[in-house]
Design an enzyme around this catalytic site. Structure first.
Site, PDB file in Angstrom:
ATOM      1  N   THR A  52      10.526   3.565  -3.155  1.00  0.00           N
ATOM      2  CA  THR A  52      10.148   4.771  -3.888  1.00  0.00           C
ATOM      3  C   THR A  52      10.554   6.032  -3.140  1.00  0.00           C
ATOM      4  OG1 THR A  52       8.282   3.560  -4.821  1.00  0.00           O
ATOM      5  CG2 THR A  52       8.202   5.950  -4.994  1.00  0.00           C
ATOM      6  N   TYR A 142       7.786  -8.045   2.092  1.00  0.00           N
ATOM      7  CA  TYR A 142       7.992  -7.463   0.761  1.00  0.00           C
ATOM      8  C   TYR A 142       8.797  -8.468  -0.051  1.00  0.00           C
ATOM      9  CZ  TYR A 142       9.124  -3.736  -2.644  1.00  0.00           C
ATOM     10  OH  TYR A 142       9.267  -2.960  -3.773  1.00  0.00           O
ATOM     11  N   LYS A 170       3.583  -7.960   0.074  1.00  0.00           N
ATOM     12  CA  LYS A 170       3.628  -7.156  -1.130  1.00  0.00           C
ATOM     13  C   LYS A 170       4.325  -8.003  -2.174  1.00  0.00           C
ATOM     14  CE  LYS A 170       5.411  -2.985  -3.337  1.00  0.00           C
ATOM     15  NZ  LYS A 170       6.210  -1.740  -3.205  1.00  0.00           N
ATOM     16  N   ILE A 213       0.298  -1.844  -3.219  1.00  0.00           N
ATOM     17  CA  ILE A 213       1.217  -0.778  -2.820  1.00  0.00           C
ATOM     18  C   ILE A 213       1.891  -0.345  -4.108  1.00  0.00           C
ATOM     19  CG2 ILE A 213       3.243  -0.173  -1.457  1.00  0.00           C
ATOM     20  CD1 ILE A 213       2.413  -2.299   0.576  1.00  0.00           C
TER      21      ILE A 213
END
Length: 317
Positions: A52, A142, A170, A213
């Site tokens: 992001t 992730y 995540k 998240i």
């Protein structure tokens, strides 16, 4: 290696955008303002240099400045800082992790499953074992196979969770899939699952994810925090209602590539100086931004949300 207890993988962490000034450089004052606002609204921590934040489009000096800024705000607020790191080569990622020592506020690193090279599951485990052994902070893996090209089954994820120094994942597979259900039903000790796909954050929390998240939590931060707290407290009526409403918001915020719509909304709200992103991303269209703004401006309890809460209350009488 840092001890796992140095990081508490609970609650909502916001992977911050990188605001750009009109001259194209990162606006660090705007970034600090965003960081303070989401923490003041209840976020447990910040993620710097996530997808992001357009980390791949920043140069080394810009990445350092972004982390410096986020670290300063976390120091002020006593909040957790997670720093993103990733890539296809283990040695290169290891060097990124070693550099995190300069920020004592960093409590964990968010490390992608190796992208593009598509190693075997055994290679993924060896990658994280090597990194965790030398990392100054605990690692959160992730798992985002629609970007990395490397899906992992529940057994591999459970093995990953048993690696010393890997404290969480995540989880962002694009859905609540069978691997998520299996993993959450039998987690390794001291290993947490954080929801990573905003639209399905609520069902992931319902199944036992300890937090998320979530880029959407730049907006309506307090309601995302309330969602996580409601599921944790077992308030299913309130959690279900909030989850439906926030999933609708997230769908609108991801109508175009992340973080373009979020930046458009933040700019429209006057929270960042421009909606600009760096190529190959293009700014979101006006219609997408307008739709998200309308959703945010709706009363807190929509008709559907109100009916869910009322039905739950009636059932409890």
């Amino acid at each position: 290696m840092a001890h796992a207890q140095d990081f508490t993988p609970h609650g909502i962490h916001v992977p911050l955008v990188t605001p750009f000034a009109r001259d194209g450089r990162p606006d660090l004052d705007a970034l600090a303002g965003l960081a303070r606002s989401v923490l003041d609204d209840g976020a447990a921590g910040l993620v710097a240099l996530g997808t992001t934040g357009e980390a791949a489009a920043l140069d080394a000096d810009e990445r350092r400045a972004v982390v410096d800024t986020c670290a300063g705000v976390c120091r002020e607020r006593g909040a957790q800082l997670v720093v993103g790191a990733g890539g296809g080569g283990t040695d290169a990622v290891g060097r990124e992790l070693a550099a995190i020592r300069r920020w004592p506020e960093a409590r964990a690193a968010l490390v992608t499953v190796p992208a593009f090279v598509r190693p075997s599951p055994e290679g993924v485990l060896a990658h994280f074992e090597r990194l965790a052994a030398d990392s100054p902070v605990p690692l959160v893996a992730y798992h985002i196979p629609y970007r990395t090209g490397r899906p992992l089954d529940a057994a591999t994820l459970r093995a990953l969770g048993s690696v010393p120094g890997v404290v969480g994942v995540k989880y962002a597979t694009g859905s609540v899939d069978a691997a998520a259900v299996t993993l959450l039903g039998d987690l390794p000790p001291d290993f947490a699952v954080l929801a990573g796909d905003d639209v399905v954050a609520s069902p992931m929390l319902a199944l036992g994810a300890s937090g998320g998240i979530l880029a959407s939590a730049h907006l309506a931060t307090g309601r995302f925090v309330e969602l996580a707290e409601a599921w944790r407290a077992g308030d299913t009526v309130r959690a279900r209602a909030l989850g439906h409403r926030l999933a609708g918001l997230s769908s609108l915020l991801f109508a175009e590539p992340n973080p373009t719509v979020i930046k458009g909304v933040l700019h429209a709200q006057g929270r960042i100086p421009t909606p600009d992103v760096r190529l190959p991303l293009l700014p979101a269209g006006e219609a997408s931004v307008a739709a998200a703004l309308r959703e945010l401006e709706e009363p807190a309890a929509s008709g559907a949300e109100r009916r869910l809460v009322e039905a739950g209350a009636a059932g409890g009488r």
